[in-house]
Design a protein around this motif. Structure first.
Motif, PDB file in Angstrom:
ATOM      1  N   VAL A  61       0.843  -1.193   0.000  1.00 54.43           N
ATOM      2  CA  VAL A  61       0.000   0.000   0.000  1.00 54.43           C
ATOM      3  C   VAL A  61       0.876   1.239   0.000  1.00 54.43           C
ATOM      4  O   VAL A  61       1.789   1.379   0.824  1.00 54.43           O
ATOM      5  N   THR A  62       0.607   2.145  -0.932  1.00 54.86           N
ATOM      6  CA  THR A  62       1.320   3.415  -1.022  1.00 54.86           C
ATOM      7  C   THR A  62       0.312   4.554  -0.904  1.00 54.86           C
ATOM      8  O   THR A  62      -0.896   4.320  -0.824  1.00 54.86           O
ATOM      9  N   PHE A  63       0.814   5.794  -0.928  1.00 55.77           N
ATOM     10  CA  PHE A  63      -0.094   6.931  -0.779  1.00 55.77           C
ATOM     11  C   PHE A  63      -0.382   7.658  -2.081  1.00 55.77           C
ATOM     12  O   PHE A  63      -1.217   8.546  -2.116  1.00 55.77           O
ATOM     13  N   THR A  64       0.320   7.294  -3.142  1.00 60.89           N
ATOM     14  CA  THR A  64       0.047   7.905  -4.446  1.00 60.89           C
ATOM     15  C   THR A  64       0.101   6.836  -5.524  1.00 60.89           C
ATOM     16  O   THR A  64       0.804   5.821  -5.386  1.00 60.89           O
ATOM     17  N   ASP A  65      -0.617   7.082  -6.608  1.00 61.55           N
ATOM     18  CA  ASP A  65      -0.562   6.161  -7.745  1.00 61.55           C
ATOM     19  C   ASP A  65       0.848   6.114  -8.331  1.00 61.55           C
ATOM     20  O   ASP A  65       1.306   5.058  -8.804  1.00 61.55           O
ATOM     21  N   LYS A  66       1.534   7.262  -8.298  1.00 59.95           N
ATOM     22  CA  LYS A  66       2.899   7.310  -8.828  1.00 59.95           C
ATOM     23  C   LYS A  66       3.819   6.385  -8.035  1.00 59.95           C
ATOM     24  O   LYS A  66       4.618   5.639  -8.610  1.00 59.95           O
ATOM     25  N   ALA A  67       3.696   6.421  -6.700  1.00 53.89           N
ATOM     26  CA  ALA A  67       4.529   5.563  -5.857  1.00 53.89           C
ATOM     27  C   ALA A  67       4.195   4.094  -6.092  1.00 53.89           C
ATOM     28  O   ALA A  67       5.087   3.232  -6.113  1.00 53.89           O
ATOM     29  N   ALA A  68       2.903   3.785  -6.272  1.00 61.77           N
ATOM     30  CA  ALA A  68       2.503   2.408  -6.550  1.00 61.77           C
ATOM     31  C   ALA A  68       3.103   1.933  -7.873  1.00 61.77           C
ATOM     32  O   ALA A  68       3.602   0.800  -7.982  1.00 61.77           O
ATOM     33  N   GLY A  69       3.074   2.795  -8.891  1.00 58.12           N
ATOM     34  CA  GLY A  69       3.665   2.457 -10.179  1.00 58.12           C
ATOM     35  C   GLY A  69       5.155   2.222 -10.079  1.00 58.12           C
ATOM     36  O   GLY A  69       5.705   1.307 -10.724  1.00 58.12           O
ATOM     37  N   GLU A  70       5.849   3.032  -9.272  1.00 55.62           N
ATOM     38  CA  GLU A  70       7.286   2.865  -9.088  1.00 55.62           C
ATOM     39  C   GLU A  70       7.590   1.544  -8.398  1.00 55.62           C
ATOM     40  O   GLU A  70       8.556   0.851  -8.758  1.00 55.62           O
ATOM     41  N   LEU A  71       6.768   1.163  -7.415  1.00 49.32           N
ATOM     42  CA  LEU A  71       6.961  -0.137  -6.756  1.00 49.32           C
ATOM     43  C   LEU A  71       6.827  -1.278  -7.760  1.00 49.32           C
ATOM     44  O   LEU A  71       7.652  -2.192  -7.791  1.00 49.32           O
ATOM     45  N   ARG A  72       5.787  -1.220  -8.578  1.00 49.41           N
ATOM     46  CA  ARG A  72       5.580  -2.282  -9.573  1.00 49.41           C
ATOM     47  C   ARG A  72       6.736  -2.337 -10.561  1.00 49.41           C
ATOM     48  O   ARG A  72       7.195  -3.415 -10.947  1.00 49.41           O
ATOM     49  N   ARG A  73       7.216  -1.166 -10.975  1.00 53.84           N
ATOM     50  CA  ARG A  73       8.320  -1.117 -11.944  1.00 53.84           C
ATOM     51  C   ARG A  73       9.578  -1.752 -11.359  1.00 53.84           C
ATOM     52  O   ARG A  73      10.264  -2.549 -12.015  1.00 53.84           O
ATOM     53  N   ARG A  74       9.891  -1.412 -10.117  1.00 58.80           N
ATOM     54  CA  ARG A  74      11.105  -1.945  -9.498  1.00 58.80           C
ATOM     55  C   ARG A  74      10.988  -3.448  -9.220  1.00 58.80           C
ATOM     56  O   ARG A  74      11.965  -4.187  -9.345  1.00 58.80           O
ATOM     57  N   LEU A  75       9.794  -3.884  -8.829  1.00 58.15           N
ATOM     58  CA  LEU A  75       9.596  -5.316  -8.600  1.00 58.15           C
ATOM     59  C   LEU A  75       9.743  -6.093  -9.905  1.00 58.15           C
ATOM     60  O   LEU A  75      10.342  -7.177  -9.931  1.00 58.15           O
ATOM     61  N   ALA A  76       9.213  -5.533 -10.982  1.00 58.15           N
ATOM     62  CA  ALA A  76       9.342  -6.195 -12.289  1.00 58.15           C
ATOM     63  C   ALA A  76      10.808  -6.320 -12.680  1.00 58.15           C
ATOM     64  O   ALA A  76      11.233  -7.346 -13.240  1.00 58.15           O
ATOM     65  N   ALA A  77      11.605  -5.292 -12.375  1.00 54.05           N
ATOM     66  CA  ALA A  77      13.035  -5.333 -12.685  1.00 54.05           C
ATOM     67  C   ALA A  77      13.749  -6.420 -11.887  1.00 54.05           C
ATOM     68  O   ALA A  77      14.797  -6.928 -12.310  1.00 54.05           O
ATOM     69  N   LEU A  78      13.166  -6.788 -10.732  1.00 53.58           N
ATOM     70  CA  LEU A  78      13.735  -7.863  -9.911  1.00 53.58           C
ATOM     71  C   LEU A  78      13.154  -9.220 -10.285  1.00 53.58           C
ATOM     72  O   LEU A  78      13.458 -10.225  -9.642  1.00 53.58           O
ATOM     73  N   PHE A  88      -4.548   3.092  -0.709  1.00 56.21           N
ATOM     74  CA  PHE A  88      -5.658   2.624   0.119  1.00 56.21           C
ATOM     75  C   PHE A  88      -6.971   2.731  -0.652  1.00 56.21           C
ATOM     76  O   PHE A  88      -7.801   1.818  -0.641  1.00 56.21           O
ATOM     77  N   HIS A  89      -7.170   3.867  -1.320  1.00 58.49           N
ATOM     78  CA  HIS A  89      -8.435   4.098  -2.018  1.00 58.49           C
ATOM     79  C   HIS A  89      -8.609   3.148  -3.200  1.00 58.49           C
ATOM     80  O   HIS A  89      -9.693   2.609  -3.430  1.00 58.49           O
ATOM     81  N   SER A  90      -7.530   2.928  -3.936  1.00 57.53           N
ATOM     82  CA  SER A  90      -7.607   2.025  -5.070  1.00 57.53           C
ATOM     83  C   SER A  90      -7.899   0.599  -4.615  1.00 57.53           C
ATOM     84  O   SER A  90      -8.714  -0.109  -5.220  1.00 57.53           O
ATOM     85  N   ALA A  91      -7.239   0.171  -3.544  1.00 61.46           N
ATOM     86  CA  ALA A  91      -7.474  -1.177  -3.030  1.00 61.46           C
ATOM     87  C   ALA A  91      -8.911  -1.332  -2.550  1.00 61.46           C
ATOM     88  O   ALA A  91      -9.578  -2.332  -2.830  1.00 61.46           O
ATOM     89  N   ALA A  92      -9.404  -0.318  -1.814  1.00 59.15           N
ATOM     90  CA  ALA A  92     -10.772  -0.382  -1.296  1.00 59.15           C
ATOM     91  C   ALA A  92     -11.782  -0.425  -2.439  1.00 59.15           C
ATOM     92  O   ALA A  92     -12.747  -1.196  -2.401  1.00 59.15           O
ATOM     93  N   LEU A  93     -11.571   0.395  -3.465  1.00 57.32           N
ATOM     94  CA  LEU A  93     -12.510   0.426  -4.589  1.00 57.32           C
ATOM     95  C   LEU A  93     -12.504  -0.905  -5.332  1.00 57.32           C
ATOM     96  O   LEU A  93     -13.565  -1.412  -5.732  1.00 57.32           O
ATOM     97  N   SER A  94     -11.331  -1.489  -5.510  1.00 59.20           N
ATOM     98  CA  SER A  94     -11.240  -2.782  -6.177  1.00 59.20           C
ATOM     99  C   SER A  94     -12.000  -3.851  -5.395  1.00 59.20           C
ATOM    100  O   SER A  94     -12.747  -4.660  -5.974  1.00 59.20           O
ATOM    101  N   GLN A  95     -11.819  -3.842  -4.092  1.00 56.49           N
ATOM    102  CA  GLN A  95     -12.511  -4.822  -3.253  1.00 56.49           C
ATOM    103  C   GLN A  95     -14.014  -4.591  -3.249  1.00 56.49           C
ATOM    104  O   GLN A  95     -14.807  -5.550  -3.321  1.00 56.49           O
TER     105      GLN A  95
END
Length: 640
Positions: A61-78, A88-95
């Motif tokens: 969970v991050t506080f901005t969409d930009k930070a979430a995107g950066e996490l995904r990008r770095r994880l993909a590189a690994l 939080f809001h994106s996760a809640a809406l998805s659920q």
């Protein structure tokens, strides 16, 4: 663990320790610039590679969409795919989208893009002193209540010391009206997403069971910024489990207006007594000199003690200087920016000027435009803010006539009040902006007696013409600067009432204001400047005394090395010198350290100089200090 070596490469000992702690609970106390995103992603990669959790079982969970995107990008590189990285809001809406219809038999309401349209007509019905308040301030107050899970029915009784932007009874009327209109439209706002998810999980145990079956491990970034509503949702997701990793820095809790509190981070070890706590203190951003300034605030920031340690090479000493007035202060910034650009080859985009509220950008914008230096305003440039924008919109539809009178009439209609002392920061900015447009109109009319409103609008566009989106010196608030870094950072207007901030009935929490200054300081990689005007009744910020900065003086060249002196504090002569400094600083209207730093006084007390030449050999005593203070200091030493 060979399995993780490619993931653990280049991590320092503390980062490595955190990454290998694949089971919770874990608290990573990540100081500014210590590589927390690197640590988070490496830890998640270790969780997946070790088999502790499948990627699909992890929610970050991050506080901005930009930070979430950066996490995904770095994880993909690994080589890690499938981890959910959301706000939080994106996760809640998805659920909610997946679970609400099946568990309630109802369709999920649509989400409002913004609150302002529903608030606008309600605000227009307010009495004249309040009807012109920016709608964003009213929306922000509603968010303040909702983030604390305070419904309209409990709003008045739970205000406590909090001061709403308008009288509480009027604010309640806006809050109630907003909720009625939203419900009648069948819509949700962003806070409702979290609140509705809580309701779903509390009323339908099967729904929360579904989440817990799917998600087994949680990582929450910027945990110091969690508000009560977000914390409650996290508790529902987690249940009785403890595979939770929180990452944050209580020193950087600066969003109290959203309900954020460092207590969620500080109480983590109380909630989980067996939690593993890892401190990240090796800083990869700033020079030792910048970190020395930041670390001086650390003992007063409370919470978990963290001392940042530099990994970058030494840089120039930070500037700490009083200026005669605001004009001189801004002029010094312009001069310094030119020098950084022309002599140090620092790109303009790597320079930032921070201020406490948006109203302070206008004189900086005008000065940079006049100097022909490109700039960008991260929080909304002067001509794009509500006050000036409203004036320009009406000027374009006005006829000929006196520019000053036309602008005065328009600003009066927009609620300009020269005697106003607003509580809300946006209204302070709006009133200041309206006053500035009136001043600019009068100035234009004196220079162009026959000018008309259209020519004045063109003059405004020219006057602020150096503003470019994404290019030039960055002008932004302390709050907006969080998470960013620059080669050079200027922190002007460090005066009492500005930092810590207060206006009207509003008085910002001094603890959070101190953290704001800490955030500002730690944005700088190499160059740091702290200045304050001394004109009028302005008093330097009390935080400056806490920093104990040595005043900036030109470096002296010497052919003989100075003798190494061990500087101690204490003794009769040292105390006498401090008393002299206190009186001299009071007479000059400056903080004590601007006269001499404690280290300089301690060295003077140890050396006991007998003349100007002896005094000049003391570190921190330059030509200007000699000229100003030598005779007085030598007299104190002789008497001691």
């Amino acid at each position: 663990m060979r399995l993780h070596e490619h993931v653990l490469a280049e991590l320092n000992d503390a980062q490595r320790e955190a990454a290998l702690a694949v089971r919770g609970p874990v608290a990573i106390l990540a100081g500014a610039g210590t590589g927390k995103t690197t640590t988070i992603t490496r830890r998640i990669a270790c969780q997946v590679e070790s088999g502790a959790f499948a990627a699909s079982q992890i929610l970050a969970v991050t506080f901005t969409d930009k930070a979430a995107g950066e996490l995904r990008r770095r994880l993909a590189a690994l080589g890690v795919e499938g981890v959910q990285a959301r706000t939080f809001h994106s996760a809640a809406l998805s659920q909610l989208s997946r679970l609400w219809p099946s568990h309630t038999g109802e369709q999920l309401p649509e989400v409002l893009d913004q609150k302002a349209p529903l608030i606008a007509s309600l605000a227009n019905a307010l009495p004249p002193p309040h009807k012109f308040l920016p709608r964003r301030e009213l929306a922000g107050e509603i968010e303040w209540a909702k983030n604390r899970m305070i419904p309209p029915a409990r709003y008045l009784e739970e205000l406590g010391d909090h001061a709403p932007p308008i009288p509480a009874e009027l604010m309640l009327r806006i809050y109630e009206g907003y909720e009625r209109r939203k419900d009648a439209m069948g819509r949700l706002d962003f806070e409702d997403m979290l609140g509705l998810a809580l309701r779903l999980f509390d009323e339908h145990p099967d729904a929360v069971h579904d989440i817990r079956v799917r998600l087994h491990a949680f990582t929450v970034d910027e945990f110091q910024d969690v508000n009560p509503l977000q914390a409650a949702l996290l508790e529902r997701w987690l249940g009785e489990r403890d595979d939770l990793c929180v990452v944050g820095d209580d020193y950087q809790t600066i969003y109290g207006f959203t309900g954020a509190s460092p207590e969620h981070l500080l109480s983590f070890t109380w909630r989980f007594p067996h939690a593993k706590v890892v401190r990240l203190e090796e800083n990869y951003r700033s020079s030792p000199e910048v970190l020395d300034v930041a670390n001086r605030l650390a003992p007063r920031l409370g919470g978990f003690r963290k001392t940042l340690r530099a990994t970058r090479p030494s840089g120039p000493a930070p500037v700490a200087r009083a200026e005669p007035d605001e004009e001189a202060e801004i002029g010094a910034i312009i001069q310094a920016v030119r020098r950084l650009r022309d002599e140090e080859a620092v790109p303009l985009e790597e320079i930032a000027v921070l201020y406490r509220i948006n109203a302070r950008s206008e004189p900086l914008e005008e000065a940079f435009a006049d100097a022909g230096i490109a700039y960008q305003v991260r929080d909304g440039a002067f001509l794009r803010r509500p006050g000036p924008r409203g004036v320009i919109h009406r000027l374009k539809r006005s006829g000929s006539g006196s520019v000053a009178e036309t602008v005065a009439s328009i600003t009066d209609l927009l609620g300009y009040d020269a005697e106003a002392s607003p509580d809300a920061e946006e209204e302070i900015t709006r009133q200041s902006d309206l006053a500035r447009v009136r001043s600019l109109a009068s100035e234009f009319e004196r220079a162009h007696p026959d000018g008309d409103p259209a020519e004045f609008v063109a003059e405004l566009a020219r006057r602020f013409s150096a503003e470019h989106s994404g290019r030039g010196v960055n002008l932004l608030t302390y709050h907006r600067a969080k998470g960013l870094e620059f080669d050079a950072v200027f922190l002007p207007r460090l005066v009492d009432g500005e930092l810590p901030f207060r206006s009207g009935r509003a008085k910002a929490d001094p603890e959070e204001e101190r953290r704001l200054l800490y955030v500002g300081i730690t944005r700088a990689r190499r160059y740091l400047s702290l200045t304050w005007p001394t004109d009028g009744r302005a008093q330097p910020s009390p935080f400056l005394d806490e920093l104990e900065l040595a005043p900036s003086v030109p470096p002296r060249r010497s052919s003989t090395p100075r003798q190494s002196v061990t500087v101690g504090r204490g003794g009769a002569l040292f105390d006498q010198l401090k008393e002299w400094r206190r009186k001299r600083a009071h007479a000059d209207g400056v903080p004590a350290y601007v006269v001499f730093h404690d280290r300089t006084l301690a060295e003077i007390a140890e050396r006991k100089p007998r003349d100007w030449a002896d005094l000049a050999a003391v570190a921190g005593v330059g030509p200007a200090k000699l000229e100003r203070y030598a005779d007085e200091v030598l007299a104190v030493v002789a008497a001691g």
